[in-house]
Scaffold this motif. Sequence first.
Motif, PDB file in Angstrom:
ATOM      1  N   SER A  67      37.268  40.508  34.269  1.00 51.74           N
ATOM      2  CA  SER A  67      36.195  39.595  33.850  1.00 51.74           C
ATOM      3  C   SER A  67      36.143  38.361  34.736  1.00 51.74           C
ATOM      4  CB  SER A  67      36.399  39.177  32.391  1.00 51.74           C
ATOM      5  OG  SER A  67      36.260  40.290  31.550  1.00 51.74           O
ATOM      6  N   SER A  68      37.312  37.837  35.130  1.00 52.26           N
ATOM      7  CA  SER A  68      37.325  36.650  35.993  1.00 52.26           C
ATOM      8  C   SER A  68      36.767  36.976  37.377  1.00 52.26           C
ATOM      9  CB  SER A  68      38.729  36.058  36.094  1.00 52.26           C
ATOM     10  OG  SER A  68      39.580  36.878  36.859  1.00 52.26           O
ATOM     11  N   ILE A  69      37.007  38.182  37.852  1.00 51.92           N
ATOM     12  CA  ILE A  69      36.461  38.591  39.154  1.00 51.92           C
ATOM     13  C   ILE A  69      34.946  38.732  39.057  1.00 51.92           C
ATOM     14  CG2 ILE A  69      36.398  40.458  40.852  1.00 51.92           C
ATOM     15  CD1 ILE A  69      39.413  40.933  40.053  1.00 51.92           C
ATOM     16  N   ARG A  70      34.489  39.335  37.971  1.00 54.05           N
ATOM     17  CA  ARG A  70      33.039  39.471  37.774  1.00 54.05           C
ATOM     18  C   ARG A  70      32.364  38.113  37.696  1.00 54.05           C
ATOM     19  NH1 ARG A  70      32.769  44.499  33.837  1.00 54.05           N
ATOM     20  NH2 ARG A  70      32.312  46.065  35.399  1.00 54.05           N
ATOM     21  N   ALA A  71      33.032  37.143  37.086  1.00 56.87           N
ATOM     22  CA  ALA A  71      32.454  35.802  36.942  1.00 56.87           C
ATOM     23  C   ALA A  71      32.269  35.126  38.291  1.00 56.87           C
ATOM     24  CB  ALA A  71      33.336  34.949  36.028  1.00 56.87           C
ATOM     25  N   MET A  72      33.018  35.554  39.296  1.00 58.39           N
ATOM     26  CA  MET A  72      32.879  34.982  40.641  1.00 58.39           C
ATOM     27  C   MET A  72      31.583  35.430  41.307  1.00 58.39           C
ATOM     28  SD  MET A  72      36.658  35.447  42.203  1.00 58.39           S
ATOM     29  CE  MET A  72      38.103  35.133  41.228  1.00 58.39           C
ATOM     30  N   GLY A  73      30.977  36.469  40.763  1.00 61.57           N
ATOM     31  CA  GLY A  73      29.735  36.975  41.333  1.00 61.57           C
ATOM     32  C   GLY A  73      29.992  38.172  42.225  1.00 61.57           C
ATOM     33  N   GLY A  74      28.951  38.780  42.649  1.00 56.86           N
ATOM     34  CA  GLY A  74      29.070  39.961  43.502  1.00 56.86           C
ATOM     35  C   GLY A  74      29.012  41.236  42.685  1.00 56.86           C
ATOM     36  N   PHE A 123      30.603  44.822  42.218  1.00 58.96           N
ATOM     37  CA  PHE A 123      31.766  45.634  42.531  1.00 58.96           C
ATOM     38  C   PHE A 123      31.760  46.877  41.663  1.00 58.96           C
ATOM     39  CE2 PHE A 123      33.244  41.206  43.167  1.00 58.96           C
ATOM     40  CZ  PHE A 123      33.520  41.254  44.525  1.00 58.96           C
ATOM     41  N   GLY A 124      32.159  47.993  42.239  1.00 48.79           N
ATOM     42  CA  GLY A 124      32.339  49.207  41.461  1.00 48.79           C
ATOM     43  C   GLY A 124      33.634  49.116  40.667  1.00 48.79           C
ATOM     44  N   GLU A 125      33.821  50.068  39.764  1.00 46.64           N
ATOM     45  CA  GLU A 125      35.002  50.049  38.901  1.00 46.64           C
ATOM     46  C   GLU A 125      36.291  50.069  39.707  1.00 46.64           C
ATOM     47  OE1 GLU A 125      36.954  52.497  35.169  1.00 46.64           O
ATOM     48  OE2 GLU A 125      35.529  53.533  36.461  1.00 46.64           O
ATOM     49  N   SER A 126      36.377  50.922  40.709  1.00 38.88           N
ATOM     50  CA  SER A 126      37.633  51.018  41.473  1.00 38.88           C
ATOM     51  C   SER A 126      37.915  49.724  42.234  1.00 38.88           C
ATOM     52  CB  SER A 126      37.602  52.213  42.423  1.00 38.88           C
ATOM     53  OG  SER A 126      36.548  52.083  43.356  1.00 38.88           O
ATOM     54  N   ARG A 127      36.895  49.087  42.766  1.00 37.09           N
ATOM     55  CA  ARG A 127      37.068  47.821  43.488  1.00 37.09           C
ATOM     56  C   ARG A 127      37.521  46.712  42.522  1.00 37.09           C
ATOM     57  NH1 ARG A 127      37.814  45.928  48.648  1.00 37.09           N
ATOM     58  NH2 ARG A 127      36.817  43.917  48.903  1.00 37.09           N
ATOM     59  N   LEU A 128      36.904  46.658  41.340  1.00 37.29           N
ATOM     60  CA  LEU A 128      37.302  45.667  40.333  1.00 37.29           C
ATOM     61  C   LEU A 128      38.770  45.850  39.945  1.00 37.29           C
ATOM     62  CD1 LEU A 128      34.229  45.541  37.937  1.00 37.29           C
ATOM     63  CD2 LEU A 128      35.196  43.623  39.200  1.00 37.29           C
ATOM     64  N   LEU A 129      39.165  47.092  39.716  1.00 36.43           N
ATOM     65  CA  LEU A 129      40.548  47.358  39.324  1.00 36.43           C
ATOM     66  C   LEU A 129      41.517  47.032  40.458  1.00 36.43           C
ATOM     67  CD1 LEU A 129      40.106  50.625  37.235  1.00 36.43           C
ATOM     68  CD2 LEU A 129      40.512  48.301  36.401  1.00 36.43           C
ATOM     69  N   LEU A 130      41.118  47.308  41.699  1.00 37.87           N
ATOM     70  CA  LEU A 130      41.960  46.959  42.840  1.00 37.87           C
ATOM     71  C   LEU A 130      42.152  45.451  42.919  1.00 37.87           C
ATOM     72  CD1 LEU A 130      43.435  47.429  45.537  1.00 37.87           C
ATOM     73  CD2 LEU A 130      41.195  47.273  46.644  1.00 37.87           C
ATOM     74  N   LEU A 131      41.074  44.695  42.816  1.00 41.53           N
ATOM     75  CA  LEU A 131      41.178  43.235  42.888  1.00 41.53           C
ATOM     76  C   LEU A 131      41.993  42.672  41.724  1.00 41.53           C
ATOM     77  CD1 LEU A 131      37.539  42.431  44.068  1.00 41.53           C
ATOM     78  CD2 LEU A 131      39.641  42.338  45.440  1.00 41.53           C
ATOM     79  N   ALA A 132      41.818  43.228  40.521  1.00 39.41           N
ATOM     80  CA  ALA A 132      42.613  42.791  39.367  1.00 39.41           C
ATOM     81  C   ALA A 132      44.088  43.093  39.603  1.00 39.41           C
ATOM     82  CB  ALA A 132      42.116  43.476  38.095  1.00 39.41           C
ATOM     83  N   ALA A 133      44.386  44.265  40.139  1.00 37.45           N
ATOM     84  CA  ALA A 133      45.781  44.630  40.437  1.00 37.45           C
ATOM     85  C   ALA A 133      46.374  43.685  41.473  1.00 37.45           C
ATOM     86  CB  ALA A 133      45.856  46.076  40.929  1.00 37.45           C
TER      87      ALA A 133
END
Length: 109
Positions: free
Chosen positions: A37-44, A46-56
């Motif tokens: 959610s914090s990554i999504r709030a930054m904008g942009g 992202f697909g599910e795999s990219r979001l999970l990679l960035l969260a990891a």
Amino acid sequence: MGQVTVRVGGYTHPVSCEDGQEGHLIALAAEVDRRVSSIRAMGGQFGESRLLLLAALLLADEIHDLRVELSRAKSAPAAAAPAADPALAERLSRLAEKIEGIAATLDAS
């Protein structure tokens, strides 16, 4: 074997775990979801795999920082114990005697 369905980033995922660990697994998934959610709030977009990679990566960075902090704490010299204060010990002993005397008086009443 336990089975839970967790929701991360708007997607549901069935996950197996040891019996009794379901609540812990749900809490872990909630932490990952907070990062997503914090990554999504930054904008942009992202697909599910990219979001999970960035969260990891965010979680791995936090773990790294905690390990460094723990290593520094372990290698730091231990804090010296405060020196005994005989005068303070004597005052505390007298106070304890007075309190015991008051308690005995109250018990006798």
